[in-house]
Design an enzyme around this catalytic site. Structure first.
Site, PDB file in Angstrom:
ATOM      1  N   GLU A  54      -8.074 -23.259  -5.905  1.00 31.99           N
ATOM      2  CA  GLU A  54      -7.504 -24.521  -6.372  1.00 31.99           C
ATOM      3  C   GLU A  54      -6.027 -24.379  -6.698  1.00 31.99           C
ATOM      4  O   GLU A  54      -5.227 -25.278  -6.406  1.00 31.99           O
ATOM      5  CB  GLU A  54      -8.278 -25.034  -7.594  1.00 31.99           C
ATOM      6  N   TYR A  73      -6.751 -31.255 -13.764  1.00 31.64           N
ATOM      7  CA  TYR A  73      -7.434 -31.237 -12.479  1.00 31.64           C
ATOM      8  C   TYR A  73      -8.120 -29.892 -12.228  1.00 31.64           C
ATOM      9  O   TYR A  73      -9.295 -29.845 -11.856  1.00 31.64           O
ATOM     10  CB  TYR A  73      -6.476 -31.535 -11.323  1.00 31.64           C
ATOM     11  N   ASP A 131      -8.382 -35.193  -6.760  1.00 32.44           N
ATOM     12  CA  ASP A 131      -7.178 -34.717  -6.094  1.00 32.44           C
ATOM     13  C   ASP A 131      -6.664 -35.824  -5.173  1.00 32.44           C
ATOM     14  O   ASP A 131      -7.142 -36.967  -5.220  1.00 32.44           O
ATOM     15  CB  ASP A 131      -7.456 -33.420  -5.328  1.00 32.44           C
TER      16      ASP A 131
END
Length: 350
Positions: A46, A129, A147
């Site tokens: 990520e 996030y 996202d």
């Protein structure tokens, strides 16, 4: 009214059949069997994917996990080695945050990632996030993972007229309405895969969409116009001078200040970067050492927030100055903007 259970069932069934095969995933079959992805690998992927694409990030991910297979291994690496390995993945501040987070997990959590959003958010460099993504994908928490792909899916699914970035809170709220405790990790990845492979930014494949029945954007006849966008301001342009100071086969490098763009990285000595070109007298005054500086043209580079023209000057060293001398193979580890300038300065050596 939107039939959320039916929409969720359709998307999860599509994901079961069409999920992308990614090296940081266990896949939907394993997920349904209760096997979760390694949180270290999820977190690492990520962070890498925040400013690049899956095809670009994948070889970096494979290299990182081969060299540092656990978060404790990564935590033990020297800063310079990590920065060199990161070259080409975007802002180096993220690499510094990556190392700070790894060290915190190793030092304060025994090498084990916290399994909640709150615990993950408390780690250095982990934002909302990333915390949601790791919590959902690695720990199957009912987290709202949003996202750019998910924002696009929500904007089209609900035909959101507010342009981005102003629409971001609304898009996040709409995505949250679809999250349940049923397979939350697979749900998050299903939305990401839908946006990446079907609900694409341009030319969406609406005839292949498993949730097209409920898509308000599709009903307008122009789903590709969502999300609405405001006109971007022109990217500022800056000018600078890069100095290629040589000593035989070696090139002089300097350590950049720890804060700011490319902070803490080795790079070529440069002038300041400003909004107007540098004249010859100005470039000579800004040079890192006295010498017969010769002009080797210019190189162009684009950062996220501005573009840059670097004039390249080269001279032979007279032995003065506090530099890190690097042979040609060592130049490969430079950030790309400096590698461009170094190549320009050394290609036409006389």
């Amino acid at each position: 009214m939107l039939d959320i259970p039916a929409l969720r069932a359709a998307l999860l069934a599509w994901y079961d059949a069409q999920a992308r095969d990614l090296p940081w995933r266990t896949g939907p079959a394993a997920g349904k069997a209760g096997q979760r992805s390694d949180p270290y690998r999820v977190w690492l992927s990520e962070v890498m994917l925040q400013q690049t694409t899956v095809p670009h990030a994948t070889p970096y991910f494979l290299s990182f996990t081969q060299r540092w297979p656990t978060v404790s291994n990564l935590a033990a690496v020297e800063d310079g080695a990590l920065m060199a390995a990161w070259a080409g993945l975007g802002y180096y501040a993220r690499a510094r945050n990556l190392l700070a987070c790894a060290r915190a997990v190793a030092r304060e959590h025994g090498g084990v990632f916290p399994d909640t959003e709150e615990g993950l958010r408390a780690l250095p460099g982990v934002g909302a996030y990333t915390a949601a993504a790791v919590a959902a994908i690695a720990f199957d928490r009912a987290a709202n993972v949003v996202d750019g792909n998910v924002e696009r899916v929500m904007a089209r699914l609900f035909a959101v007229e507010t342009p981005v970035p102003d629409a971001k809170p609304e898009l996040k709220h709409l995505a949250g309405e679809l999250v349940t405790g049923q397979r939350p990790g697979d749900w998050a990845q299903a939305l990401m895969d839908l946006g990446a492979t079907v609900c694409r930014p341009k030319a969406p494949l609406c005839d292949r969409c498993p949730v097209g029945t409920w898509c308000e954007g599709l009903k307008t006849g122009a789903p590709e116009t969502y999300p609405r966008k405001t006109k971007k301001a022109d990217r500022p342009h800056r000018h600078g001078v890069a100095y290629v100071l040589t000593r035989g086969d070696e090139t002089a490098l300097v350590r950049r200040p720890p804060k700011g763009l490319l902070g803490g990285m080795l790079g070529l000595p440069t002038s300041d970067w400003r909004d107007r070109p540098w004249t010859d007298p100005e470039a000579a005054v800004a040079a890192p050492a006295p010498g017969a500086w010769r002009d080797f043209g210019t190189v162009e580079h684009v950062f996220t927030h501005f573009s840059l023209t670097l004039r390249v000057l080269r001279a032979d060293s007279n032995g003065e100055g506090d530099f890190v001398w690097t042979d040609p193979p060592g130049l490969a580890a430079l950030p790309s903007v400096f590698l461009k300038a170094a190549k320009a300065g050394r290609e036409r050596l006389v």
